[in-house]
Design an enzyme around this catalytic site. Structure first.
Site, PDB file in Angstrom:
ATOM      1  CG  ASP A 168      69.840  44.686  33.613  1.00 36.51           C
ATOM      2  OD1 ASP A 168      69.798  43.663  34.305  1.00 36.51           O
ATOM      3  OD2 ASP A 168      69.203  45.726  33.875  1.00 36.51           O
ATOM      4  CD  GLU A 226      75.614  41.379  38.851  1.00 38.27           C
ATOM      5  OE1 GLU A 226      74.443  41.257  39.254  1.00 38.27           O
ATOM      6  OE2 GLU A 226      76.140  40.548  38.089  1.00 38.27           O
TER       7      GLU A 226
END
Ligand code: TRH
Length: 377
Positions: free
Chosen positions: A17, A273
């Site tokens: 994040d 990610e």
């Protein structure tokens, strides 16, 4: 006056994040000259990938970005022209009121998680109706033309090529991590969650006639490495050899240094990610440990990416990579899939390069966001 942007980030767990939002914030400043504030609830995680961040400060400047600790008790601030709510983190109610109170409306964007699933192109850019007069939109990163693209800094691939062509720079970088590679040694980086398949992959590497050095950044996979080696704590710098494989623990480095680590390796195991995308920009074959979701939702994401990624490979090379990725993500045997990957190495290497070039031909995510705003006003 510069357009003002506020990016909000809640660190759910791990580093993805903050990794994504920090990369985006830096790029919006460096390449688009915008005024960017990044609101983060956990500066400790942030400090890990950008050590000059002081986790005790309520506000500080780094790389031209104003970094603000997202306080538990929200203090009134003026809302920005563009508000990026990363990964569905909820904006503070008072901040929403400040957005609604602006003379000109603010653009509110929910930056979603990356997925290669086909529905993403249809949902990218759609509005999400709000009760007040606020305008919110979904912004989806992705691999195909009708998505928001991938984060990629200007000049990244040229930097990589220059680094690859400079044997001294490579050696100096590896030396800075305490790594001294032997000629003919295969280099692998290993960034992953706990993984039951690791032991068998390491067995296979240990039995291989070509020596392999596995560089393991400090992190969650180390417990499995310890178990396989049958040793205790593994601090950075620890080196252990078993048969043809040498395992070396390297420090968790600054985000831009991590790119260099990927560029040095012949094969990169990545996760989540952001490291997954960075390994694609490295143009080398990769292995993805996907972030597990409830009800196995991650599996469709894995398969959707594989379907795109192996599209231009021969059936047998595509199958080799697919079986390796599935095994890694299901705790299954890695021995035969890894042998098959080695048998198709040159083709997989060429495909990684072509995939990287194809993705780089699309607009990068930061530019796509800026254009989205321009088209909206
Ligand atoms: O840390 P992650 O597992 O993050 C995950 C995913 O983003 C997932 O989608 C999300 O839902 C979950 O967190 C909460 O993996 P990711 O995304 O690769 O982030 C790691 C970041 O750490 C990335 O920005 C690269 C950076 N990094 C360094 O800066 N230095 C290092 O040495 C290493 C190994 C990583």
């Amino acid at each position: 006056m510069k357009t003002s942007w506020d990016i909000f980030c809640v660190v759910v767990d791990n580093y993805g994040d903050i990794g994504v939002t920090w990369r985006l914030a830096r790029q919006l400043v460096a390449e688009h000259g915008l005024a960017v504030r990044l609101w983060v609830d956990d500066l400790k995680a942030f400090e890990r990938l950008w050590p000059s961040v002081d986790p005790h400060l309520a506000s500080q400047w780094q790389e031209g970005v104003e970094i603000c600790q997202w306080p538990q008790q929200w203090q009134a601030v003026e809302a920005a022209d563009v508000v990026v709510e990363a990964f569905g983190c909820k904006l503070p109610a008072d901040y929403r009121h400040a957005m609604a109170a602006r003379a000109t409306p603010a653009l509110w964007v929910n930056l979603e998680y990356l997925s290669a699933e086909t529905w993403v192109s249809g949902c990218h850019g759609l509005p999400s109706p709000q009760p007040d007069r606020l305008q919110k939109y979904f912004f989806f990163p992705g691999f195909e033309a009708k998505t928001g693209g991938l984060l990629r800094e200007a000049g990244l691939l040229a930097q990589r090529q220059a680094f690859e062509g400079d044997a001294q720079a490579r050696q100096a970088f590896l030396a800075s991590l305490g790594v001294d590679t032997a000629a003919g040694e295969r280099l692998i980086s290993l960034f992953a969650y706990e993984n039951a398949s690791l032991a068998e992959w390491l067995d296979t590497l240990a039995d291989d006639s070509q020596p392999t050095r596995v560089l393991v950044p400090q992190g969650r996979i180390l417990g499995d490495v310890q178990a396989w080696l049958g040793v205790g704590a593994l601090p950075p710098g620890a080196v252990h050899q078993r048969g043809g494989v040498t395992l070396q623990v390297v420090p968790f480095v600054r985000q831009d240094q991590y790119d260099r680590l990927l560029w040095c390796c012949d094969f990169n195991a990545v996760r989540g990610e952001d490291s997954f995308v960075r390994a694609q920009w490295a143009g080398r074959p990769l292995l993805w440990h996907i972030y597990e979701q409830e009800e196995y939702a991650h599996w469709e994401k894995l398969e959707a990416f594989l379907a795109l990624y192996v599209e231009n490979l021969s059936p047998s090379a595509g199958q080799a990579l697919t079986l390796l990725w599935r095994a890694w993500n299901q705790g299954l045997s890695m021995a035969e899939p890894w042998r098959q990957v080695l048998a198709h190495w040159d083709e997989l290497q060429a495909n990684a390069q072509k995939w990287c070039e194809k993705q780089a031909a699309q607009p990068d995510l930061a530019s796509a966001l800026v254009n989205f705003y321009r088209n909206w006003i």
